[in-house]
Design a protein around this motif. Structure first.
Motif, short mmCIF file in Angstrom:
data_model
loop_
_atom_site.label_atom_id
_atom_site.label_comp_id
_atom_site.label_asym_id
_atom_site.label_seq_id
_atom_site.Cartn_x
_atom_site.Cartn_y
_atom_site.Cartn_z
N PRO A 42 -14.03 -3.76 -1.66
CA PRO A 42 -12.64 -3.42 -1.38
C PRO A 42 -11.78 -4.68 -1.37
N GLY A 90 -6.73 -3.05 -3.99
CA GLY A 90 -7.34 -1.81 -4.45
C GLY A 90 -8.83 -1.81 -4.18
N PHE A 91 -9.40 -0.61 -4.03
CA PHE A 91 -10.85 -0.48 -3.82
C PHE A 91 -11.48 -0.38 -5.19
N LEU A 102 0.87 -1.17 0.00
CA LEU A 102 0.00 0.00 0.00
C LEU A 102 0.91 1.23 0.00
N SER A 104 -1.72 4.98 -3.21
CA SER A 104 -2.87 4.07 -3.20
C SER A 104 -3.68 4.14 -1.92
N SER A 156 -7.44 -5.83 -0.73
CA SER A 156 -6.13 -5.30 -0.31
C SER A 156 -5.40 -4.69 -1.50
N HIS A 173 -8.32 4.06 -0.96
CA HIS A 173 -9.13 3.16 -0.14
C HIS A 173 -10.06 3.98 0.76
N LEU A 217 -5.78 -5.20 6.04
CA LEU A 217 -6.24 -3.96 5.43
C LEU A 217 -7.25 -3.23 6.31
N SER A 246 -6.81 0.48 7.78
CA SER A 246 -7.81 1.51 7.49
C SER A 246 -8.34 2.17 8.76
#
Length: 498
Positions: free
Chosen positions: A272, A276-277, A111, A115, A274, A119, A164, A168
């Motif tokens: 979502p 990418g969203f 990440l 990037s 890990s 998210h 992830l 977040s």
């Protein structure tokens, strides 16, 4: 109504207008994004190895960049994990999202500073779309919870590492911190069953308005609230009006949820990963989720029926069609290139592009050439249990190739809230529905290669006990909807109703 709720409406209007403008120019936006990604990564080890500086068109890109999975990209990832800079993306990642793979063991998904914000903004924008469409901001004035992994992070050669969802948790906007539950200490509890009880302790007397998480684990939270209070979730949380979920299809759980809550509530689906969203549900009235075409990901698509061919068709969003089952491929601003995350999707709208997740490319049943996918088994079950008293807690499907007697068949392992009186009748209806959807399955049944499916009833709580036995209870873990072998099936037989 709070100032936060008042300000949310014009902000939602502004953001959604911008996103729809991008979505309605998806081809052009994606083309520009590919050029930007290549420019930013051309001096990395991967960019030099694959001649990024010479790529001018998407056709050039396909010639230089192979489709890969984590195992194929692992030599580059290991260099990043060892601390080397400028390998897959410029500099070093901010984080590693740590996930478990079936062939690669632990996977470290980078990440980056480019990037990570995508998210967070995508999760926020999903709520803004909901506000703009419904004008409902009531949930902003109450307490919110998302059942997630621990926010405690490890260290991998100076790079913070964790799940992830736990990463977040460090990015909750300040204007929501007072609304957020549970406490940091409770969120850090690793044992899922202990954590759920602690979450209930902290939330049961609060004004919960938004609840989120993977449906199967939120269901456990709801069941234990009902068991503890003797009341429905809707009575305990009278202002609860929005459920946010991801990871699995909500439809198999909907009847059970509405029974536990005591009423219907609006729901927002997120997609979502890990890596990418990818998309989120932008409307309560339109099918599918809005594909995020300016979110740091250049997408490619391969028809799933060609995926294992030597030279499968590989296209950009410019050439996708409605109703085709595609394997989705990502190229991201975290340095993943030609990356197959294993999911299959289908477009239900092209302008703007909206998708539904249809399953996993490795999660299918084709022991006899039927190629039954996740979407088909879920649709069959939902069609025959919707608007009935039947409530499904969980289910999965596997082939029974060598039964003790008779023809082979598909075995459906189902945990019911209350086992229906006519189990054979339900099995017949589900099987008929599946035949209607899948012509290969239809031919095998009619040709007496397979006999109709059979339902094996799993005791209540059996799926959770199975997940606990394999160390995957809670968090972002989920039971595959179907498998092409008997590994899961043989374990679930331990929890079969005698």
């Amino acid at each position: 109504m709070s100032i936060k709720s008042i300000l949310a409406k014009p902000f939602a209007k502004q953001v959604t207008k911008r996103i729809y403008k991008q979505s309605n120019n998806a081809i052009k936006v994606q083309q520009k994004l590919l050029k930007k990604l290549l420019s930013q990564a051309k001096n990395t080890a991967y960019g030099k190895d694959h001649n990024f500086s010479a790529i001018k068109t998407y056709e050039d890109f396909k010639k230089q960049v192979p489709i890969c999975d984590y195992e194929a990209l692992k030599p580059y990832v290991e260099r990043v994990v060892a601390g080397e800079k400028d390998v897959l993306w410029k500099g070093q990642p901010l984080y590693f999202a740590k996930t478990s793979g079936t062939t690669s063991g632990v996977k470290y998904i980078p990440l980056t500073k480019e990037s990570m914000p995508t998210h967070i903004s995508a999760a926020r924008n999903a709520l803004l779309h909901y506000i703009e469409e419904t004008q409902n901001t009531d949930f902003l004035d109450g307490k919110m919870i998302f059942l997630q992994g621990s926010p405690e992070l490890g260290d991998t050669n100076g790079i913070k590492t964790g799940r992830l969802s736990g990463i977040s948790a460090h990015y909750v906007p300040k204007y929501l911190t007072k609304n957020r539950l549970p406490s940091w200490e409770t969120n850090c509890i690793e044992d899922w069953e202990t954590k759920v009880e602690a979450v209930i302790d902290e939330t049961i007397n609060e004004d919960m308005t938004l609840i989120g998480g993977i449906p199967s684990w939120v269901q456990m939270y709801f069941e234990r609230i009902v068991a503890r209070t003797g009341k429905s979730v809707g009575e305990v949380f009278p202002n609860f009006n929005l459920f946010v979920y991801g990871g699995v299809n909500y439809e198999p759980y909907r009847n059970k949820f509405e029974d536990l809550i005591g009423r219907k509530v609006d729901a927002i689906e997120l997609y979502p990963a890990s890596e990418g969203f990818i998309s989120y549900q932008d409307s309560q009235h339109e099918d599918g989720m809005l594909l995020l075409i300016k979110n740091g990901i250049f997408y490619e698509f391969i028809p799933s029926e060609e995926f294992f061919d030597e030279n499968p068709t590989r296209i950009s969003i410019a050439d996708v069609k409605l109703g085709v089952n595609y394997v989705i491929i990502l190229n991201t601003n975290a340095g993943l290139w030609g990356y197959n995350i294993g999911d299959t999707i289908e477009f239900v709208s092209l302008n703007p592009p909206r998708i539904v997740v249809t399953g996993r490319i490795k999660h299918f049943i084709s022991a006899f050439g039927e190629h039954v996918i996740g979407k088909e088994v879920e649709r069959a079950m939902n069609a025959e249990t919707a608007n009935t008293a039947i409530q499904i807690n969980e289910f999965t499907v596997a082939p029974e190739i060598t039964p003790a007697s008779g023809l082979p068949y598909h075995e459906w392992f189902v945990e019911f809230e209350n086992v229906p009186d006519d189990l054979d009748g339900l099995a017949h209806k589900v099987d008929e529905n599946l035949q209607q959807q899948n012509s290969y399955y239809f031919d095998l049944i009619k040709g007496k290669v397979l006999q109709p499916l059979k339902i094996t009833v799993i005791e209540k709580g059996g799926f959770n006990r199975y997940m606990k036995s394999v160390g995957k209870l809670g968090g972002q873990n989920k039971v595959p909807r179907l498998s092409n072998d008997r590994k899961i099936a043989n374990e679930l037989l331990k929890f079969k109703v005698k």
